[in-house]
Design an enzyme around this catalytic site. Structure first.
Site, PDB file in Angstrom:
ATOM      1  CG  HIS A  44      -1.955  -0.861   1.052  1.00  0.00           C
ATOM      2  ND1 HIS A  44      -2.591  -1.827   2.016  1.00  0.00           N
ATOM      3  CD2 HIS A  44      -2.627  -1.476   0.027  1.00  0.00           C
ATOM      4  CE1 HIS A  44      -3.587  -2.361   1.779  1.00  0.00           C
ATOM      5  NE2 HIS A  44      -3.724  -2.415   0.394  1.00  0.00           N
ATOM      6  CG  HIS A  78      -2.511  -7.529   1.877  1.00  0.00           C
ATOM      7  ND1 HIS A  78      -1.732  -6.906   0.845  1.00  0.00           N
ATOM      8  CD2 HIS A  78      -2.450  -6.663   2.838  1.00  0.00           C
ATOM      9  CE1 HIS A  78      -1.516  -5.721   1.344  1.00  0.00           C
ATOM     10  NE2 HIS A  78      -1.915  -5.402   2.385  1.00  0.00           N
ATOM     11  CG  HIS A 128      -7.225  -4.479   4.675  1.00  0.00           C
ATOM     12  ND1 HIS A 128      -6.157  -5.862   4.583  1.00  0.00           N
ATOM     13  CD2 HIS A 128      -6.387  -3.721   4.714  1.00  0.00           C
ATOM     14  CE1 HIS A 128      -5.334  -5.267   4.658  1.00  0.00           C
ATOM     15  NE2 HIS A 128      -5.010  -3.933   4.809  1.00  0.00           N
ATOM     16  CD  GLU A 130      -4.396  -9.837   7.536  1.00  0.00           C
ATOM     17  OE1 GLU A 130      -4.655 -10.340   8.686  1.00  0.00           O
ATOM     18  OE2 GLU A 130      -3.578  -8.659   7.624  1.00  0.00           O
ATOM     19  CB  CYS A 194       2.072  -9.292  12.739  1.00  0.00           C
ATOM     20  SG  CYS A 194       3.770  -9.265  12.455  1.00  0.00           S
ATOM     21  CB  SER A 223      -5.515   0.000   7.507  1.00  0.00           C
ATOM     22  OG  SER A 223      -4.907  -1.137   6.970  1.00  0.00           O
ATOM     23  CB  SER A 266       3.128  -0.492   3.021  1.00  0.00           C
ATOM     24  OG  SER A 266       2.516   0.652   3.718  1.00  0.00           O
TER      25      SER A 266
END
Length: 282
Positions: A44, A78, A128, A130, A194, A223, A266
């Protein structure tokens, strides 16, 4: 007039290992081949996407994927829903799977929970990439919500398993869990956030306090970037969000300011280096 700014880049900012893995994989193939398809933005961050596009990376969406046959397609960090893999088989597509190992593990756990017949709630961002992949493990049955208020008028089962998108706030996840328990639900919570991402909150909090001003570099679609920028703003009010060097505003700075540069998981390091060079030239 020279501003003589003292500029430091946060060493813990920049790509997480999942993004590094996906980009390395793409670059390895593009060194050998003229082009490579990628399902959705590889990261992203528009600047990094453009750098790779010049090398031959072709970003496609799911509609375009349906029209592809006998090609190679990269799955980004993702992850993807099972339907993508089924389509690849049908269209004789070779998938280069760069799904993040943390995401794959979460997909697997959600699938097993669903196969066991348990009801599932996922704390994540609607739409999203993911989250779409996670919901796909449940045949679309899992309930996705971004905020606890979304659940106020929803009839929930008495008992369910709570999961989270991997990049969400750990604190917010546990607040949601406690709130749902206090509402009388039996909640089995699986913290699948994570830690490479969540540890950045504490690292950023420490980092931003040492500077007169903070320049946070991130793609507007990230995000994770929005969440991390909020951390910067909370602990250093003089924090500014930019996506590229052109968005820097000289009026934000005073001569001899100490400036900290940081970014999302990102955000490429080369972009933060570019911002540093620009600030040092003021």
């Amino acid at each position: 007039m020279s501003y003589n700014l003292k500029v430091t880049i946060d060493k813990s900012s920049g790509f997480c290992f999942g993004v590094v893995y996906a980009i390395d994989m793409a670059e390895d193939i593009l060194d050998q081949e003229e082009y490579l398809y990628c399902l959705g933005d590889i990261v992203h961050n528009d600047e990094e996407v453009e750098r790779l596009r010049v090398k031959g990376l072709r970003i496609i969406d799911h509609e375009k994927l349906k029209e592809l046959y006998n090609e190679k397609v990269l799955i980004r960090a993702h992850g993807e829903a099972p339907s993508t893999y089924e389509l690849a088989l049908a269209n004789n597509l070779t998938l280069i799977d760069a799904s993040c190992p943390v995401v794959l593990k979460l997909q697997n756990r959600i699938k097993n929970t669903h196969d066991d017949g348990e009801k599932i709630l996922i704390f994540g961002k609607h739409g999203h990439a993911e989250v779409i992949g996670l919901q796909g493990q449940t045949d679309g049955e899992a309930l996705v919500f971004m905020d606890i208020a979304e659940l106020d008028n929803v009839e929930l089962p008495n008992k369910f398993t709570l999961y989270s998108q991997t990049t969400k706030s750990v604190d917010k996840f546990y607040q949601i869990k406690e709130e749902l328990i206090s509402r009388g639900y039996e909640v089995k919570a699986n913290d699948t956030i994570c830690r490479q991402v969540s540890n950045r909150y504490d690292e950023l909090e420490r980092f931003v306090k040492d500077f007169d001003r903070i320049v946070f570099v991130s793609g507007k679609k990230s995000s994770n970037g929005k969440v991390l920028y909020d951390v910067c703003k909370k602990y250093n009010d003089n924090s500014y969000f930019i996506s590229n060097v052109e968005e820097l505003n000289q009026t934000w700075f005073q001569p001899n300011d100490k400036i900290g540069i940081c970014g999302a998981t990102s955000t490429p390091m080369w972009l933060m280096e570019q911002v540093k060079a620009e600030l040092e030239s003021l």
